[in-house]
Motif scaffolding. Structure first.
Motif, mmCIF file in Angstrom:
data_model
loop_
_atom_site.group_PDB
_atom_site.id
_atom_site.type_symbol
_atom_site.label_atom_id
_atom_site.label_comp_id
_atom_site.label_asym_id
_atom_site.label_seq_id
_atom_site.Cartn_x
_atom_site.Cartn_y
_atom_site.Cartn_z
ATOM 1 N N GLU A 1 39.991 6.831 -28.841
ATOM 2 C CA GLU A 1 40.396 5.584 -29.277
ATOM 3 C C GLU A 1 40.540 4.562 -28.331
ATOM 4 O O GLU A 1 41.166 4.617 -27.398
ATOM 5 C CB GLU A 1 41.777 5.964 -30.250
ATOM 6 N N GLY A 2 40.079 3.324 -29.034
ATOM 7 C CA GLY A 2 40.249 2.112 -27.946
ATOM 8 C C GLY A 2 39.079 1.800 -27.022
ATOM 9 O O GLY A 2 39.061 1.076 -26.169
ATOM 10 N N THR A 3 38.233 3.002 -27.132
ATOM 11 C CA THR A 3 36.893 2.694 -26.232
ATOM 12 C C THR A 3 35.565 2.547 -27.048
ATOM 13 O O THR A 3 35.525 2.719 -28.194
ATOM 14 C CB THR A 3 36.699 4.024 -25.294
ATOM 15 N N LYS B 1 34.043 2.768 -22.659
ATOM 16 C CA LYS B 1 34.708 1.694 -21.860
ATOM 17 C C LYS B 1 35.741 0.944 -22.679
ATOM 18 O O LYS B 1 35.462 0.723 -23.840
ATOM 19 C CB LYS B 1 33.928 0.496 -21.199
ATOM 20 N N THR B 2 37.002 0.505 -22.291
ATOM 21 C CA THR B 2 38.006 -0.379 -23.193
ATOM 22 C C THR B 2 37.167 -1.986 -22.939
ATOM 23 O O THR B 2 36.173 -2.108 -22.378
ATOM 24 C CB THR B 2 39.245 -0.575 -22.439
ATOM 25 N N LEU B 3 37.770 -2.418 -23.999
ATOM 26 C CA LEU B 3 37.126 -4.087 -24.285
ATOM 27 C C LEU B 3 37.470 -4.826 -22.956
ATOM 28 O O LEU B 3 36.477 -5.512 -22.662
ATOM 29 C CB LEU B 3 37.822 -4.627 -25.471
ATOM 30 N N LYS B 4 38.379 -4.632 -22.285
ATOM 31 C CA LYS B 4 38.728 -5.190 -20.993
ATOM 32 C C LYS B 4 37.661 -4.820 -19.962
ATOM 33 O O LYS B 4 37.255 -5.716 -19.225
ATOM 34 C CB LYS B 4 40.216 -4.833 -20.516
ATOM 35 N N GLU B 5 37.373 -3.802 -19.957
ATOM 36 C CA GLU B 5 36.249 -3.072 -18.703
ATOM 37 C C GLU B 5 34.993 -3.542 -19.300
ATOM 38 O O GLU B 5 34.306 -4.073 -18.301
ATOM 39 C CB GLU B 5 36.183 -1.705 -18.922
ATOM 40 N N LYS C 1 41.147 -5.900 -29.859
ATOM 41 C CA LYS C 1 40.504 -5.265 -30.743
ATOM 42 C C LYS C 1 39.206 -5.992 -31.103
ATOM 43 O O LYS C 1 38.909 -7.271 -30.771
ATOM 44 C CB LYS C 1 41.150 -5.286 -32.183
ATOM 45 N N LEU C 2 38.142 -5.277 -31.446
ATOM 46 C CA LEU C 2 36.850 -5.771 -31.714
ATOM 47 C C LEU C 2 36.412 -6.311 -32.860
ATOM 48 O O LEU C 2 36.855 -5.659 -33.852
ATOM 49 C CB LEU C 2 35.745 -4.591 -31.115
ATOM 50 N N TYR C 3 35.973 -7.321 -32.912
ATOM 51 C CA TYR C 3 35.449 -7.858 -34.490
ATOM 52 C C TYR C 3 34.137 -8.464 -34.266
ATOM 53 O O TYR C 3 33.401 -8.511 -33.311
ATOM 54 C CB TYR C 3 36.510 -9.293 -34.594
ATOM 55 N N ILE C 4 33.628 -8.733 -35.528
ATOM 56 C CA ILE C 4 32.072 -9.143 -35.514
ATOM 57 C C ILE C 4 32.185 -10.512 -36.532
ATOM 58 O O ILE C 4 33.091 -10.314 -37.334
ATOM 59 C CB ILE C 4 31.225 -8.274 -36.145
ATOM 60 N N ILE D 1 32.376 -6.003 -17.127
ATOM 61 C CA ILE D 1 30.864 -5.898 -17.022
ATOM 62 C C ILE D 1 29.913 -7.270 -17.460
ATOM 63 O O ILE D 1 29.016 -7.535 -16.912
ATOM 64 C CB ILE D 1 30.612 -4.347 -17.669
ATOM 65 N N LEU D 2 30.361 -7.629 -18.739
ATOM 66 C CA LEU D 2 29.371 -8.695 -19.256
ATOM 67 C C LEU D 2 29.410 -9.804 -18.249
ATOM 68 O O LEU D 2 28.378 -10.326 -18.248
ATOM 69 C CB LEU D 2 29.930 -8.904 -20.712
ATOM 70 N N LYS D 3 30.534 -10.058 -17.895
ATOM 71 C CA LYS D 3 30.544 -11.594 -17.014
ATOM 72 C C LYS D 3 29.884 -11.278 -15.612
ATOM 73 O O LYS D 3 29.353 -12.051 -15.181
ATOM 74 C CB LYS D 3 32.094 -11.956 -16.791
ATOM 75 N N ALA D 4 30.021 -9.992 -15.295
ATOM 76 C CA ALA D 4 29.304 -9.664 -13.882
ATOM 77 C C ALA D 4 27.904 -9.468 -13.876
ATOM 78 O O ALA D 4 26.987 -9.621 -12.966
ATOM 79 C CB ALA D 4 30.117 -8.523 -13.215
#
Length: 395
Positions: free
Chosen positions: A359-361, A382-386, A282-285, A390-393
Motif C-alpha cells: 500500500e502506498g507504492t 516506489k512511493t510517490l516521493k521517491e 495520493k496519486l490522481y489522474i 526519479i522523475l526530476k533527476a
C-alpha cells in the motif's frame, strides 16, 4: 540584461544627468557634498559606478575608507519617511546618498548593492549594522505601465522593508541562470506582510525579451504574458478550468478538466491524453472533459512557457520560490506533476502507473512509440516521493 529588453520594447536609452568626471568631490562631517576640500575626499569607485550613476569611496585624513557616496539620481519623497536625513541630500539638480562604514563594513546609511548584469539600482539602508530597508528603481512596473518618458532619469521610487533580517514588504530580485535555454532571467518575488503576493519574471535571451507574471487569485492563478494572451486557472474539488484571456481582457477558449483518484483510473478515456499528479501523498489522474484539438503552435516562447506552467498547477497550494526557479531552469513542470500519457499516431507515448506490491507504492513505466522503455533506475514499488525524485533527476 535590461538594456536588451528596453531595446526590444523600443524604450529610449537612458540619459541621466551627468556628473563631471574630472570634478573632485568631498564630504564634510555633516555628510554635505562639496567641491571644496573638506574632511573626507571621495574617490570614484569604477566597479560600482555604471551608466551615469556614480559611486565614491570617501577617505579620512589617514586614507581609510570610512564613507560611501552615490550621486546622480532622483529620490521620491514617498520613500524618505522615517529615514535619518543625515544620509541623503540634494546638490546641483541631483540627489545623493551617504553611508558610514565601521571596521570596513556597512554600519549606518546607504550602500550600493552590486548586481552584475542587472539594470536594477538598489541601495541597502543600514542602522547600526542591521539591514532595515532597500531603495530601488522599480523598472518592472515602469515597463508594464509604459512610462517611457519618465525613464530619462534614474528614480529611486520604491522600497523594501526588513524585520529581523527577512523581507516584510517589498520585493526580492533573484537572478536565475537558464543555461539549457541559453538565457538569463530575473525572478521578482513581491512580498506583503512577509507573505509572497506574486512572482514576476524577466527573461533575456538573444534577440528576445519576455515579461511574465504569476498571481494567485481566488481558488486559482492568473498567468500573464504581457502583450499576449493570459491564462486564468481556477480549481474545484472535481477538477479545474483553464480560461484564455486576450490582451483586450476578453475571455476566449475555456477548457474544463476532471480529476480522478488512481483507484478510479478505469474511468479514463485511454484514447485521449491524460496526466498524473499527486496531492496529499495520493496519486490522481486528470483529463480534459471533452476531446481537444491537436496542440497548436503558441505565439512565442513566453506563451509556450505559460501553457506549460498552466498544465502543471493542479491546486491552489501557494507557489514557492524554489518551484519557480526549478521551472525556469529545468523546463520541468513544477511540484505535484507526475507525468502524462497519450496516443500519438496510434502509438502509446508517456508514463503508465500501476499499483505497487504494498500500500502506498507504485510502479512507473515509460512508453515511447508504443514500446516500453528500459528503466533508467528502478521504478518498481516506489512511493510517490521517491518517484517524484526519479522523475526530476532522470526524465
Amino acid at each position: 540584461m535590461y538594456k536588451l529588453i528596453l531595446l526590444l520594447l523600443i524604450i529610449p536609452m537612458l540619459t541621466f544627468a551627468q556628473q563631471d568626471k574630472e570634478e573632485t568631490l568631498y564630504l564634510n562631517s555633516k555628510n554635505e557634498v562639496t567641491t571644496t576640500k573638506s574632511e573626507f575626499k571621495c574617490i570614484k569607485n569604477e566597479e560600482l559606478s555604471k551608466e551615469r550613476v556614480y559611486c565614491y569611496a570617501c577617505e579620512d585624513a589617514q586614507h581609510r575608507v570610512v564613507k560611501q557616496l552615490s550621486v546622480n539620481f532622483q529620490i521620491s519623497d514617498k520613500i524618505k519617511q522615517g529615514i535619518n536625513p543625515a544620509y541623503f541630500g540634494h546638490l546641483n539638480h541631483t540627489d545623493y546618498l551617504v553611508g558610514d562604514f565601521k571596521t570596513g563594513k556597512p554600519y549606518n546609511g546607504f550602500f550600493k548593492e552590486k548586481r552584475d548584469g542587472s539594470e536594477w539600482l538598489i541601495y541597502n539602508y543600514y542602522q547600526q549594522g542591521v539591514l532595515v530597508q532597500q531603495w530601488y528603481n522599480d523598472l518592472f512596473n515602469r515597463l508594464l505601465s509604459e512610462e517611457h518618458k519618465e525613464m530619462s532619469d534614474v528614480n529611486l521610487d520604491s522600497k523594501t522593508t526588513f524585520v529581523n533580517g527577512k523581507i516584510d514588504n517589498g520585493i526580492e530580485i533573484i537572478p536565475v541562470d537558464m543555461k539549457q535555454q541559453h538565457a538569463m532571467a530575473e525572478l521578482i518575488r513581491t512580498v506583503k506582510d512577509t507573505k509572497t503576493l506574486l512572482f514576476s519574471v524577466l527573461i533575456f535571451a538573444e534577440n528576445t525579451g519576455i515579461l511574465l507574471r504569476v498571481s494567485p487569485i481566488t481558488q486559482g492563478y492568473l498567468l500573464e504574458d504581457f502583450g499576449k494572451n493570459s491564462l486564468k486557472i481556477t480549481f474545484t474539488p472535481e477538477g479545474r478550468k483553464i480560461e484564455t484571456i486576450a490582451p483586450e481582457k476578453k475571455s476566449g477558449e475555456v477548457i474544463t478538466y476532471n480529476y480522478y483518484s488512481f483507484s478510479d483510473r478505469t474511468k479514463i478515456d485511454k484514447t485521449r491524453p491524460y496526466s498524473y499528479f499527486q496531492k496529499n501523498n495520493k496519486l490522481y489522474i486528470e483529463q480534459a472533459r471533452f476531446a481537444q484539438p491537436e496542440p497548436k503552435e503558441y505565439d512565442g516562447e513566453s506563451s509556450r512557457m505559460l501553457q506549460r506552467l498552466s498544465l502543471s498547477l493542479y491546486d491552489s497550494t501557494p507557489l514557492e520560490t524554489s518551484d519557480m526557479i526549478s521551472f525556469l531552469q529545468e523546463r520541468n513542470e513544477v511540484k505535484n506533476y507526475m507525468g502524462h500519457c497519450g496516443i500519438y499516431e496510434g502509438k502509446l507515448e508517456g508514463f503508465i502507473y500501476k499499483p505497487g506490491d504494498t500500500e502506498g507504492t507504485y510502479t512507473m513505466q515509460l512508453y515511447s512509440q508504443g514500446k516500453l522503455e528500459p528503466a533508467k533506475v528502478s521504478t518498481k514499488n516506489k512511493t510517490l516521493k521517491e518517484l517524484a525524485v526519479i522523475l526530476k533527476a532522470h526524465y
